[in-house]
Write a protein that holds these residues in place. Structure first.
Motif, mmCIF file in Angstrom:
data_model
loop_
_atom_site.group_PDB
_atom_site.id
_atom_site.type_symbol
_atom_site.label_atom_id
_atom_site.label_comp_id
_atom_site.label_asym_id
_atom_site.label_seq_id
_atom_site.Cartn_x
_atom_site.Cartn_y
_atom_site.Cartn_z
ATOM 1 N N ASP A 86 32.145 54.464 32.399
ATOM 2 C CA ASP A 86 32.574 55.203 33.593
ATOM 3 C C ASP A 86 33.398 54.329 34.533
ATOM 4 O OD1 ASP A 86 30.597 56.656 32.325
ATOM 5 O OD2 ASP A 86 29.470 57.125 34.134
ATOM 6 N N LEU A 87 32.949 53.093 34.745
ATOM 7 C CA LEU A 87 33.571 52.157 35.674
ATOM 8 C C LEU A 87 33.742 50.796 35.007
ATOM 9 C CD1 LEU A 87 31.366 52.930 38.824
ATOM 10 C CD2 LEU A 87 33.663 53.840 38.353
ATOM 11 N N THR A 88 34.561 49.932 35.606
ATOM 12 C CA THR A 88 34.678 48.562 35.103
ATOM 13 C C THR A 88 33.314 47.897 35.108
ATOM 14 O OG1 THR A 88 36.954 48.412 35.899
ATOM 15 C CG2 THR A 88 35.815 46.339 35.447
ATOM 16 N N VAL A 199 44.317 49.183 23.908
ATOM 17 C CA VAL A 199 44.688 50.003 25.056
ATOM 18 C C VAL A 199 45.555 49.149 25.968
ATOM 19 C CG1 VAL A 199 43.817 51.158 27.129
ATOM 20 C CG2 VAL A 199 42.701 51.539 24.931
ATOM 21 N N ASP A 200 46.696 49.694 26.384
ATOM 22 C CA ASP A 200 47.662 48.905 27.147
ATOM 23 C C ASP A 200 47.382 48.939 28.652
ATOM 24 O OD1 ASP A 200 48.403 51.496 27.712
ATOM 25 O OD2 ASP A 200 50.453 51.322 26.949
ATOM 26 N N GLY A 201 46.122 48.903 29.020
ATOM 27 C CA GLY A 201 45.736 48.884 30.425
ATOM 28 C C GLY A 201 44.530 47.995 30.636
ATOM 29 N N GLY A 202 44.172 47.787 31.899
ATOM 30 C CA GLY A 202 43.047 46.937 32.242
ATOM 31 C C GLY A 202 43.320 46.214 33.541
ATOM 32 N N VAL A 203 42.475 45.240 33.880
ATOM 33 C CA VAL A 203 42.632 44.552 35.161
ATOM 34 C C VAL A 203 43.954 43.790 35.233
ATOM 35 C CG1 VAL A 203 40.162 44.371 35.615
ATOM 36 C CG2 VAL A 203 41.296 42.569 34.307
ATOM 37 N N SER A 204 44.499 43.395 34.085
ATOM 38 C CA SER A 204 45.761 42.652 34.106
ATOM 39 C C SER A 204 46.958 43.533 34.449
ATOM 40 C CB SER A 204 46.006 41.967 32.753
ATOM 41 O OG SER A 204 46.125 42.923 31.727
ATOM 42 N N THR A 205 46.815 44.833 34.250
ATOM 43 C CA THR A 205 47.914 45.759 34.534
ATOM 44 C C THR A 205 47.635 46.653 35.743
ATOM 45 O OG1 THR A 205 47.052 47.518 33.104
ATOM 46 C CG2 THR A 205 48.459 45.849 32.071
ATOM 47 N N GLY A 206 46.375 46.738 36.134
ATOM 48 C CA GLY A 206 46.021 47.619 37.247
ATOM 49 C C GLY A 206 46.076 49.089 36.887
ATOM 50 N N THR A 207 46.050 49.385 35.577
ATOM 51 C CA THR A 207 46.072 50.776 35.106
ATOM 52 C C THR A 207 44.970 50.981 34.078
ATOM 53 O OG1 THR A 207 47.553 50.315 33.249
ATOM 54 C CG2 THR A 207 48.578 50.851 35.384
ATOM 55 N N THR A 208 44.613 52.243 33.858
ATOM 56 C CA THR A 208 43.658 52.549 32.793
ATOM 57 C C THR A 208 44.299 52.336 31.435
ATOM 58 O OG1 THR A 208 42.541 54.165 34.186
ATOM 59 C CG2 THR A 208 42.180 54.337 31.810
#
Length: 323
Positions: A86-88, A199-208
């Motif tokens: 649900d959340l990081t 998945v091309d998102g995460g904390v490094s991109t600031g996107t899901t």
């Protein structure tokens, strides 16, 4: 006497919304026949608006506890295998712990994408054998519909949402292959292949971000690695392919499932297949298939089962257990 982690209960949950292949025909350059021929998938379930991974995990866990005849007070630990928490943070497992009313013990997530449930089972087995826990809820739950690129017909038609759970319980048994419970595990990963499925998102991109996959390359690795890890796990358990009652594989693609069965020398009649109804539910697919296999009357107490899965990382592994 030797300790075994025995399956005491099983359960699953599927969202109420069923999405047939024909629904994609309205939005993408694809057809029901194209999807079926390449994946074996006919339909899948999508979580409702506001329905979370932890919601589904808690529902599957409740069903597994009911099957085992235990309450949350009897459970020592919860492990949730998921890539779509649900959340990081905090973990989905602690959210499930709260929903179940479990105020003691501990809970944590395992993230190994589609291999997550095999990794979680191996961790639960180790906790039980080491004496850290007596009863462990092992849950696979995913909301992959939330990370799809709906313009990419090669991926968005493959995945679905849902959850499955096992209640494992430590029991003193004989220490032979005749025991019920987990007999062996085998885990692997190779980070050199991370670009094949991610998945091309995460904390490094600031996107899901969205799921990206090189399908042909994943297929090439899947059959070889799944057959190899299943063979190793069987050798560790001291069993041969002819001793196996059921293969319960990760339900990614019918061609991968068929190819792995052929490589192991086992007929499809010994394979539990649910991919046509659920699509690829990542870490949820094996416990979902186990629960549905029991519901159908396929899997019965005493059956020898081999589960195997491969996912992003790449990460893969297998577990041999007697039901």
């Amino acid at each position: 006497m030797p300790l075994r982690a025995v399956v005491a209960g099983v359960g699953h949950y599927l969202p109420s919304r069923v999405v047939p292949n024909t629904e994609f025909e309205e939005k993408l350059d694809t057809t029901d026949e194209w999807i079926r021929s390449r994946s074996g998938i006919e339909r899948r379930h999508f979580a409702a608006e506001g329905e979370t991974t932890s919601d589904m995990a808690a529902a599957a866990a409740t069903a597994a506890m009911a099957s085992a005849g235990v309450t949350a007070e009897d459970v020592d630990a919860i492990i949730v295998a998921t890539s779509t928490a649900d959340l990081t943070f905090p973990s989905a497992a602690t959210m499930v712990q709260a929903r179940l009313g479990m105020t003691s013990g501990f809970a944590f997530d395992v993230q190994a994408v589609c291999a997550g449930f095999v990794y979680a089972l191996s961790n639960a087995n180790a906790l039980i054998l080491s004496g850290q826990a007596r009863r462990v809820l092992v849950i696979g739950a995913e909301s992959f519909s939330r990370i799809m690129d709906w313009t990419d017909r090669s991926t968005c038609v493959l995945f679905g949402d849902g959850a499955g759970a096992l209640l494992l319980e430590g029991r003193d048994l004989t220490g032979t292959a005749e025991d019920r419970g987990i007999l062996s595990t085998d885990l692997h990963s190779d980070g050199r292949y991370q670009d094949l499925l991610y998945v091309d998102g995460g904390v490094s991109t600031g996107t899901t971000g969205h799921l990206r996959m090189q399908g042909n390359q994943v297929f090439r690795h899947a059959v070889e690695k799944l057959a190899a890890t299943a063979t190793t796990a069987m050798e560790r358990a001291g069993i041969a392919p002819e001793d196996v009652d059921w293969i319960v594989p990760h339900q990614a693609n019918i061609r991968i499932i068929q190819g792995t069965a052929r490589k192991l020398g086992l007929p499809m009649e010994k394979v539990v297949v649910t991919v046509q109804d659920h699509g690829n539910t990542s870490a949820a697919s094996i416990p979902l298939a186990l629960s549905v296999g029991v519901e159908r009357g396929q899997i019965r107490q005493g059956d020898m089962i081999v589960t195997e899965a491969i996912g992003g990382g790449l990460a893969w592994g297998a577990v041999v257990l007697r039901w």
